[in-house]
Design a protein around this motif. Sequence first.
Motif, PDB file in Angstrom:
ATOM      1  N   ALA A   1      59.220  41.880 -10.974  1.00  0.00           N
ATOM      2  CA  ALA A   1      60.644  41.984 -11.352  1.00  0.00           C
ATOM      3  C   ALA A   1      60.769  42.394 -12.817  1.00  0.00           C
ATOM      4  O   ALA A   1      61.665  43.168 -13.180  1.00  0.00           O
ATOM      5  CB  ALA A   1      61.340  40.646 -11.094  1.00  0.00           C
ATOM      6  N   ARG A   2      59.866  41.900 -13.652  1.00  0.00           N
ATOM      7  CA  ARG A   2      59.898  42.296 -15.067  1.00  0.00           C
ATOM      8  C   ARG A   2      59.535  43.772 -15.222  1.00  0.00           C
ATOM      9  O   ARG A   2      60.119  44.490 -16.037  1.00  0.00           O
ATOM     10  CB  ARG A   2      58.933  41.425 -15.891  1.00  0.00           C
ATOM     11  N   ASN A   3      58.558  44.233 -14.442  1.00  0.00           N
ATOM     12  CA  ASN A   3      58.198  45.668 -14.475  1.00  0.00           C
ATOM     13  C   ASN A   3      59.412  46.523 -14.122  1.00  0.00           C
ATOM     14  O   ASN A   3      59.657  47.558 -14.739  1.00  0.00           O
ATOM     15  CB  ASN A   3      57.069  45.970 -13.479  1.00  0.00           C
ATOM     16  N   ARG A   4      60.162  46.079 -13.127  1.00  0.00           N
ATOM     17  CA  ARG A   4      61.339  46.830 -12.698  1.00  0.00           C
ATOM     18  C   ARG A   4      62.354  46.906 -13.841  1.00  0.00           C
ATOM     19  O   ARG A   4      62.964  47.948 -14.079  1.00  0.00           O
ATOM     20  CB  ARG A   4      61.963  46.152 -11.472  1.00  0.00           C
ATOM     21  N   GLU A   5      62.491  45.797 -14.564  1.00  0.00           N
ATOM     22  CA  GLU A   5      63.417  45.796 -15.704  1.00  0.00           C
ATOM     23  C   GLU A   5      62.975  46.801 -16.764  1.00  0.00           C
ATOM     24  O   GLU A   5      63.798  47.522 -17.340  1.00  0.00           O
ATOM     25  CB  GLU A   5      63.498  44.392 -16.332  1.00  0.00           C
ATOM     26  N   VAL A   6      61.672  46.842 -17.030  1.00  0.00           N
ATOM     27  CA  VAL A   6      61.133  47.786 -18.028  1.00  0.00           C
ATOM     28  C   VAL A   6      61.425  49.223 -17.586  1.00  0.00           C
ATOM     29  O   VAL A   6      61.887  50.059 -18.376  1.00  0.00           O
ATOM     30  CB  VAL A   6      59.606  47.580 -18.200  1.00  0.00           C
ATOM     31  N   LEU A   7      61.180  49.495 -16.310  1.00  0.00           N
ATOM     32  CA  LEU A   7      61.409  50.849 -15.780  1.00  0.00           C
ATOM     33  C   LEU A   7      62.899  51.202 -15.835  1.00  0.00           C
ATOM     34  O   LEU A   7      63.277  52.291 -16.266  1.00  0.00           O
ATOM     35  CB  LEU A   7      60.889  50.934 -14.345  1.00  0.00           C
ATOM     36  N   ASP A   8      63.723  50.276 -15.396  1.00  0.00           N
ATOM     37  CA  ASP A   8      65.165  50.537 -15.369  1.00  0.00           C
ATOM     38  C   ASP A   8      65.711  50.731 -16.785  1.00  0.00           C
ATOM     39  O   ASP A   8      66.576  51.584 -17.025  1.00  0.00           O
ATOM     40  CB  ASP A   8      65.903  49.392 -14.668  1.00  0.00           C
ATOM     41  N   HIS A   9      65.205  49.929 -17.709  1.00  0.00           N
ATOM     42  CA  HIS A   9      65.657  50.038 -19.100  1.00  0.00           C
ATOM     43  C   HIS A   9      65.337  51.427 -19.652  1.00  0.00           C
ATOM     44  O   HIS A   9      66.109  51.995 -20.435  1.00  0.00           O
ATOM     45  CB  HIS A   9      64.989  48.956 -19.945  1.00  0.00           C
ATOM     46  N   ALA A  10      64.182  51.977 -19.249  1.00  0.00           N
ATOM     47  CA  ALA A  10      63.777  53.305 -19.722  1.00  0.00           C
ATOM     48  C   ALA A  10      64.423  54.415 -18.889  1.00  0.00           C
ATOM     49  O   ALA A  10      64.238  55.603 -19.178  1.00  0.00           O
ATOM     50  CB  ALA A  10      62.252  53.426 -19.675  1.00  0.00           C
TER      51      ALA A  10
ATOM     52  N   PHE B   1      51.490  43.077  -2.370  1.00  0.00           N
ATOM     53  CA  PHE B   1      51.566  42.837  -3.806  1.00  0.00           C
ATOM     54  C   PHE B   1      52.624  43.758  -4.412  1.00  0.00           C
ATOM     55  O   PHE B   1      52.359  44.932  -4.694  1.00  0.00           O
ATOM     56  CB  PHE B   1      50.199  43.076  -4.467  1.00  0.00           C
ATOM     57  N   LEU B   2      53.822  43.228  -4.605  1.00  0.00           N
ATOM     58  CA  LEU B   2      54.887  44.039  -5.189  1.00  0.00           C
ATOM     59  C   LEU B   2      54.494  44.439  -6.603  1.00  0.00           C
ATOM     60  O   LEU B   2      53.876  43.665  -7.336  1.00  0.00           O
ATOM     61  CB  LEU B   2      56.199  43.257  -5.223  1.00  0.00           C
ATOM     62  N   LEU B   3      54.845  45.665  -6.997  1.00  0.00           N
ATOM     63  CA  LEU B   3      54.511  46.149  -8.336  1.00  0.00           C
ATOM     64  C   LEU B   3      55.739  46.205  -9.233  1.00  0.00           C
ATOM     65  O   LEU B   3      55.614  46.217 -10.454  1.00  0.00           O
ATOM     66  CB  LEU B   3      53.884  47.549  -8.246  1.00  0.00           C
ATOM     67  N   GLY B   4      56.910  46.301  -8.622  1.00  0.00           N
ATOM     68  CA  GLY B   4      58.126  46.501  -9.392  1.00  0.00           C
ATOM     69  C   GLY B   4      58.633  47.930  -9.281  1.00  0.00           C
ATOM     70  O   GLY B   4      59.634  48.290  -9.903  1.00  0.00           O
ATOM     71  N   THR B   5      57.939  48.735  -8.508  1.00  0.00           N
ATOM     72  CA  THR B   5      58.394  50.107  -8.267  1.00  0.00           C
ATOM     73  C   THR B   5      59.651  50.081  -7.398  1.00  0.00           C
ATOM     74  O   THR B   5      59.948  49.075  -6.752  1.00  0.00           O
ATOM     75  CB  THR B   5      57.298  50.929  -7.555  1.00  0.00           C
ATOM     76  N   HIS B   6      60.371  51.210  -7.376  1.00  0.00           N
ATOM     77  CA  HIS B   6      61.609  51.261  -6.611  1.00  0.00           C
ATOM     78  C   HIS B   6      61.368  51.586  -5.138  1.00  0.00           C
ATOM     79  O   HIS B   6      62.220  51.321  -4.293  1.00  0.00           O
ATOM     80  CB  HIS B   6      62.551  52.311  -7.205  1.00  0.00           C
ATOM     81  N   LEU B   7      60.224  52.215  -4.864  1.00  0.00           N
ATOM     82  CA  LEU B   7      59.997  52.716  -3.509  1.00  0.00           C
ATOM     83  C   LEU B   7      58.511  52.604  -3.170  1.00  0.00           C
ATOM     84  O   LEU B   7      57.666  53.047  -3.949  1.00  0.00           O
ATOM     85  CB  LEU B   7      60.420  54.195  -3.459  1.00  0.00           C
ATOM     86  N   ASN B   8      58.206  52.012  -2.012  1.00  0.00           N
ATOM     87  CA  ASN B   8      56.842  52.041  -1.493  1.00  0.00           C
ATOM     88  C   ASN B   8      56.720  53.201  -0.517  1.00  0.00           C
ATOM     89  O   ASN B   8      57.476  53.283   0.454  1.00  0.00           O
ATOM     90  CB  ASN B   8      56.518  50.733  -0.753  1.00  0.00           C
ATOM     91  N   VAL B   9      55.776  54.093  -0.791  1.00  0.00           N
ATOM     92  CA  VAL B   9      55.563  55.257   0.065  1.00  0.00           C
ATOM     93  C   VAL B   9      54.203  55.092   0.742  1.00  0.00           C
ATOM     94  O   VAL B   9      53.203  54.863   0.063  1.00  0.00           O
ATOM     95  CB  VAL B   9      55.555  56.559  -0.764  1.00  0.00           C
ATOM     96  N   LEU B  10      54.184  55.191   2.056  1.00  0.00           N
ATOM     97  CA  LEU B  10      52.907  55.104   2.778  1.00  0.00           C
ATOM     98  C   LEU B  10      52.549  56.488   3.303  1.00  0.00           C
ATOM     99  O   LEU B  10      53.369  57.148   3.934  1.00  0.00           O
ATOM    100  CB  LEU B  10      53.031  54.120   3.945  1.00  0.00           C
ATOM    101  N   ILE B  11      51.320  56.931   3.024  1.00  0.00           N
ATOM    102  CA  ILE B  11      50.847  58.195   3.588  1.00  0.00           C
ATOM    103  C   ILE B  11      49.948  57.868   4.780  1.00  0.00           C
ATOM    104  O   ILE B  11      48.916  57.204   4.626  1.00  0.00           O
ATOM    105  CB  ILE B  11      50.035  59.020   2.571  1.00  0.00           C
ATOM    106  N   ALA B  12      50.355  58.315   5.949  1.00  0.00           N
ATOM    107  CA  ALA B  12      49.485  58.269   7.125  1.00  0.00           C
ATOM    108  C   ALA B  12      48.945  59.687   7.298  1.00  0.00           C
ATOM    109  O   ALA B  12      49.649  60.637   6.983  1.00  0.00           O
ATOM    110  CB  ALA B  12      50.281  57.859   8.351  1.00  0.00           C
TER     111      ALA B  12
END
Lengths: 223, 110
Positions: free
Chosen positions: A20-29, A129-140
Amino acid sequence: MNTRIPIIEKILSANDRIAARNREVLDHAGVYAINIMASPGAGKTSFILKTLDALNGRLKLGVVEGDLASSIDAEKAMAAGLPAVQINTGGDCHLDAVMLADALPSLPLQDLDLVVVENVGNLICPASFLLGTHLNVLIASIPEGDDKPYKYPGMYMGMQALIINKIDLLPYVPFNMEYFKQGVEVLNPGVTPFPVSCKTGEGMDVWADWLVGKVNTQKNNGT
Amino acid sequence: MHELSITQGILDIALGNAGTRKIKQVNLVIGQFSSIVDDSVQFYWDILSKDTAAEGSILHFERIPGEMTCRSCGHVFRPNGETFECPACSSSSVGISKGNEFQVESIDVE
């Protein structure tokens, strides 16, 4: 005499708080971030480089590369002109929020629109393991087989966009698309699938247009 | 090996709730769709909990089997690993109703 203390706390709650803190850093930037997950060899690095081509300058990208060892992928990204940081997990089979928190300061976030995180090649746990990214993309990818949603349900539940890569191999590899999509639909109803080929470039423009839309929507929301 | 970081998470939660008391048992609830290996977690537990209030404690795993519910006919079933189709009406419109659990439910302290 033992006493039972009820707790009921998610085991990964500490990781989730850092995410959640990572998301804040990303959103702030003002940066949108995506987490690319797949098995080894599904084409993650190729897909990122092809995405760069298909975006054709519409977004400024930075890349975080996660691998057990080596800086091969970060070097490929830097050779393509992208700011990149390599995370070597040592033995861990996934990236976690702490690793991304350590990596983000190495990227010029204020100058970027999009951070692409390439997770460790693994279909078992990265989505947990959530990273704080906005979108999880899976490549099959087609050669992996059509039964992967049934065998690795956690990964198919933990994504918001699905890339089906190597569709140029469909004539040569037995792959029942209907069976595959049925499994995906159960685990993740309504998820957006993007059939692509990093070899021929087919489908990459559709994905890139969609991604630009997601990034712009996020920016317009002012978060 | 994601069990190491998971085990650290379990230990942090247990110690954070135990106060000064000695932990005897940690009760976990793990659904089928959450991938961890019990023996591996116990292995790391014995190492990580050394010299803490949880040293010598036992991990108790309550495993919740995966369960799906058919949206068409309401039938509840366990997936067989090969297909998610409803065995009663063959519909593929089904949802997961159990199996995502992944939590520390309680600890037993002295």
